[in-house]
Write a protein that holds these residues in place. Structure first.
Motif, mmCIF file in Angstrom:
data_model
loop_
_atom_site.group_PDB
_atom_site.id
_atom_site.type_symbol
_atom_site.label_atom_id
_atom_site.label_comp_id
_atom_site.label_asym_id
_atom_site.label_seq_id
_atom_site.Cartn_x
_atom_site.Cartn_y
_atom_site.Cartn_z
ATOM 1 N N UNK A 44 0.766 -1.196 0.014
ATOM 2 C CA UNK A 44 0.057 -0.109 0.187
ATOM 3 C C UNK A 44 1.055 1.508 -0.240
ATOM 4 N N UNK A 45 1.912 1.317 0.636
ATOM 5 C CA UNK A 45 2.970 2.549 0.794
ATOM 6 C C UNK A 45 3.236 2.691 -0.396
ATOM 7 N N UNK A 46 3.901 1.629 -1.358
ATOM 8 C CA UNK A 46 4.222 1.951 -2.348
ATOM 9 C C UNK A 46 3.403 2.408 -3.436
ATOM 10 N N UNK A 47 2.316 1.508 -3.345
ATOM 11 C CA UNK A 47 1.167 2.116 -4.738
ATOM 12 C C UNK A 47 0.926 3.493 -4.005
ATOM 13 N N UNK A 48 0.844 3.757 -3.091
ATOM 14 C CA UNK A 48 0.713 5.828 -3.138
ATOM 15 C C UNK A 48 1.331 6.097 -3.562
ATOM 16 N N UNK A 49 3.269 5.479 -3.629
ATOM 17 C CA UNK A 49 4.176 6.744 -3.971
ATOM 18 C C UNK A 49 3.757 6.748 -5.519
ATOM 19 N N UNK A 50 3.059 5.506 -6.021
ATOM 20 C CA UNK A 50 2.881 6.194 -7.429
ATOM 21 C C UNK A 50 2.021 6.557 -7.983
ATOM 22 N N UNK A 51 0.906 6.180 -6.505
ATOM 23 C CA UNK A 51 -0.068 7.284 -7.539
ATOM 24 C C UNK A 51 -0.916 6.657 -7.443
ATOM 25 N N UNK A 52 -1.607 5.554 -7.025
ATOM 26 C CA UNK A 52 -2.412 3.783 -6.807
ATOM 27 C C UNK A 52 -3.464 5.021 -5.576
ATOM 28 N N UNK A 55 -8.426 2.352 -2.490
ATOM 29 C CA UNK A 55 -10.065 2.242 -3.320
ATOM 30 C C UNK A 55 -9.572 1.207 -4.292
ATOM 31 N N UNK A 56 -8.622 1.013 -4.965
ATOM 32 C CA UNK A 56 -8.331 -0.004 -6.347
ATOM 33 C C UNK A 56 -7.517 -0.589 -5.679
ATOM 34 N N UNK A 68 -2.830 -4.454 -7.162
ATOM 35 C CA UNK A 68 -3.102 -3.957 -7.732
ATOM 36 C C UNK A 68 -3.531 -3.708 -8.977
ATOM 37 N N UNK A 69 -3.621 -3.328 -10.371
ATOM 38 C CA UNK A 69 -3.854 -3.455 -11.043
ATOM 39 C C UNK A 69 -3.249 -2.762 -11.863
ATOM 40 N N UNK A 70 -2.584 -2.500 -12.560
ATOM 41 C CA UNK A 70 -1.968 -1.961 -13.536
ATOM 42 C C UNK A 70 -1.417 -1.372 -14.996
#
Length: 102
Positions: A44-52, A55-56, A68-70
């Motif tokens: 989650x921390x990593x995902x937030x860092x790249x703008x995700x 909720x995804x 997360x789907x990318x």
């Protein structure tokens, strides 16, 4: 921390309209941002860092593994931020680690 991305693959259009529009912009090519078992907080921390958006995030029982789907541009952002790219063999090893959980 180990966060991984698999290869891009073409998927059927999703059911919800917003995801269908996003997918159409990228020819319904997606991949997954995943983590080793027990490292969901880091994911989650990593995902937030790249703008995700949180909720995804998808997880069991609706998804087989937490991920997360990318889209292709987000995959590029994940790799640039330090995610490890998994080839076929790496993806098999990743799933083996999850299957080995008690």
């Amino acid at each position: 921390m180990s966060v991984y991305v698999d290869g891009l693959d073409t998927h059927p259009p999703p059911k919800d309209a917003a995801s269908r529009r996003a997918g159409a912009r990228h020819e319904h090519r997606w991949c997954h941002l995943v983590c080793d078992p027990g490292e969901e907080v880091e994911l989650h921390t990593f995902a937030a860092r790249i703008g995700l958006k949180r909720a995804w995030f998808q997880s069991p029982p609706k998804a087989s593994k937490p991920h997360y789907d990318l889209t292709p541009p987000r995959r590029a952002a994940a790799l640039a931020a330090g995610a490890v790219e998994l080839d076929r063999e790496g993806l098999r090893a990743f799933f083996a680690r999850w299957r080995a959980l008690p």
